[in-house]
Design an enzyme around this catalytic site. Structure first.
Site, short mmCIF file in Angstrom:
data_model
loop_
_atom_site.label_atom_id
_atom_site.label_comp_id
_atom_site.label_asym_id
_atom_site.label_seq_id
_atom_site.Cartn_x
_atom_site.Cartn_y
_atom_site.Cartn_z
N SER A 199 -7.62 0.80 -37.32
CA SER A 199 -7.83 0.59 -38.74
C SER A 199 -8.00 -1.05 -38.84
O SER A 199 -8.86 -1.55 -38.27
CB SER A 199 -6.89 1.21 -39.57
OG SER A 199 -7.10 1.19 -40.74
N LYS B 97 -10.05 -4.08 -36.60
CA LYS B 97 -10.87 -5.03 -36.99
C LYS B 97 -10.41 -6.45 -36.47
O LYS B 97 -11.06 -7.20 -36.07
CB LYS B 97 -10.84 -5.42 -38.54
CG LYS B 97 -11.01 -4.21 -39.41
CD LYS B 97 -10.95 -4.52 -41.11
CE LYS B 97 -10.59 -3.35 -41.79
NZ LYS B 97 -11.92 -2.30 -41.80
N GLU C 19 -17.63 -4.28 -51.37
CA GLU C 19 -16.95 -4.53 -52.56
C GLU C 19 -15.62 -3.94 -52.40
O GLU C 19 -14.71 -4.16 -53.23
CB GLU C 19 -17.76 -4.15 -53.67
CG GLU C 19 -18.07 -2.73 -53.82
CD GLU C 19 -19.55 -2.67 -53.26
OE1 GLU C 19 -20.44 -1.95 -53.65
OE2 GLU C 19 -20.11 -3.46 -52.12
N HIS D 95 -7.28 9.85 -39.12
CA HIS D 95 -7.45 8.46 -38.95
C HIS D 95 -6.28 7.76 -38.22
O HIS D 95 -5.19 7.94 -38.66
CB HIS D 95 -7.68 7.81 -40.31
CG HIS D 95 -7.63 6.28 -40.39
ND1 HIS D 95 -8.72 5.69 -39.99
CD2 HIS D 95 -6.73 5.13 -40.79
CE1 HIS D 95 -8.69 4.46 -40.09
NE2 HIS D 95 -7.61 4.03 -40.69
#
Length: 366
Positions: free
Chosen positions: A201, A205, A247, A320
């Site tokens: 998650s 990154k 966004e 996840h």
């Protein structure tokens, strides 16, 4: 249920061309948001191509300018590591400032200074048996001691670099790298030619950024990393809750990136890169976008470089960041670290198919 696609990236450093004497210059300053063209498909990685090392440096400049912020000059830093048992305390000084944090080492039983083992650096919450059971050490750290997961700008990184427009993802990547420096000093059990980075998650990154900004990393495993990781910025797929957009992320976590990324929330198609560029810089969620867009586009560049087997994907079931992801990457990790053969197909993106509209340039390699 489709949980996530995992992109597995082995460093392309051993296969890269020698850097030329001089590379073509990018504009200085680089264009602002309103001057950048709208690009509907994934930007062409071979556009303005001259030499692979030059193009790689061009892309690295673009992602720092518009997304990550500029990585600090490590040559101005001094790193000192002190080990007590399996705890490593790390002190970094630069420009008269000091930051400190620590990492914890875990070793497979056979590790020793005469039998060095690979290491994977991770931010915790990991299935240790997959790694230790494979003969791979772990170096675990708390990312919040490097940079808080907030806009507070606290932690070792900000003790040195507060005031700079740098995203927390870059700060976390810097933490991975200073652990590599520390291992070089105090961990003779580690084979420094076999270093991996992982996370899931938001930590996925960070692991991707860690692979981009330090070529000592030989295997990057960004898991379920989404947008700002290996999820594409331009293409969205609604199924499986996979409609994450720029966004959404910047609106909630603006501090993960530099402030310049905020300009693109109105139109991500003006970004001069996409997630496939992040992937090939290691030469990367929405699972469908990651598999059918990012992986397919990045794999074309790896293939062109003659190392198509150094990038892989796994579309796994499960939730996840559940532990199934770590079992899924084991065979690929063992192939890269130990040169073991595997019958597992890390090129399959089933049940998805390549989203060819995203990369019309795929057959235009120079």
């Amino acid at each position: 249920m489709i949980g996530a696609a995992l992109i597995l990236l082995a460093s392309l450093l051993p296969f890269s061309q020698q850097a030329p004497t001089a590379c073509p210059s990018l504009p200085n300053p680089l264009p602002g948001f309103s001057s950048l063209p709208v690009i509907s498909a994934l930007p062409n990685p071979w556009a303005f191509f001259d030499d692979w090392q030059c193009r790689k440096e061009q892309i690295k400049t673009l992602v720092q300018e518009y997304f990550y912020g500029y990585y600090p000059d490590h040559s101005l830093e001094t790193v000192r590591a002190v080990r007590s048992g399996n705890t490593v305390n790390i002190t970094v000084t630069a420009n008269g400032r000091t930051g400190t944090f620590s990492a914890t080492l875990s070793f497979p039983s056979r590790a020793s200074p005469t039998n060095r083992v690979p290491v994977v650096i991770n931010p915790g919450l990991i299935d240790t048996t997959v790694f230790l059971g494979s003969g791979v050490a772990l170096a675990t750290f708390n990312v919040n001691t490097v940079a808080a997961d907030s806009s507070s700008k606290t932690g070792a990184f900000w003790n040195l670099y507060n005031g700079r427009d740098i995203g927390v993802l870059t700060a976390w990547a810097w933490g991975y790298h200073r652990i590599i420096d520390a291992l070089t000093q105090v961990a003779p059990e580690i084979d420094l030619q076999r270093i991996g980075v992982t996370g899931c998650s938001r930590w996925g990154k960070a692991a991707l950024a860690a692979g981009i900004f330090d070529e000592r990393v030989t295997l990057s495993i960004p898991m379920s990393s989404g947008i700002e990781g290996v999820g594409p910025w331009r293409f969205f797929f609604e199924q499986d809750g996979a409609n994450e957009k720029i966004e959404n992320i910047y609106g909630v976590f603006p501090y993960w990136s530099s402030s310049k990324l905020g300009q693109f929330t109105s139109d991500a198609h003006r970004l001069p890169f996409d997630a496939h560029f992040l992937a090939i810089l290691v030469a990367p969620t929405n699972p469908q976008g990651e598999a059918s867009v990012t992986y397919s586009a990045a794999h074309a560049v790896y293939q062109w470089l003659g190392v198509g087997d150094k990038v892989g994907v796994s579309v796994r079931p499960g939730g996840h960041c559940d532990n199934s992801g770590y079992s899924d990457i084991r065979d690929f990790m063992n192939k890269i670290f130990f040169n073991r053969t595997t019958t597992r197909d890390y090129t399959s993106i089933s049940p998805y198919t390549p989203y060819t509209q995203a990369f019309p340039w795929i057959n235009d390699a120079p």
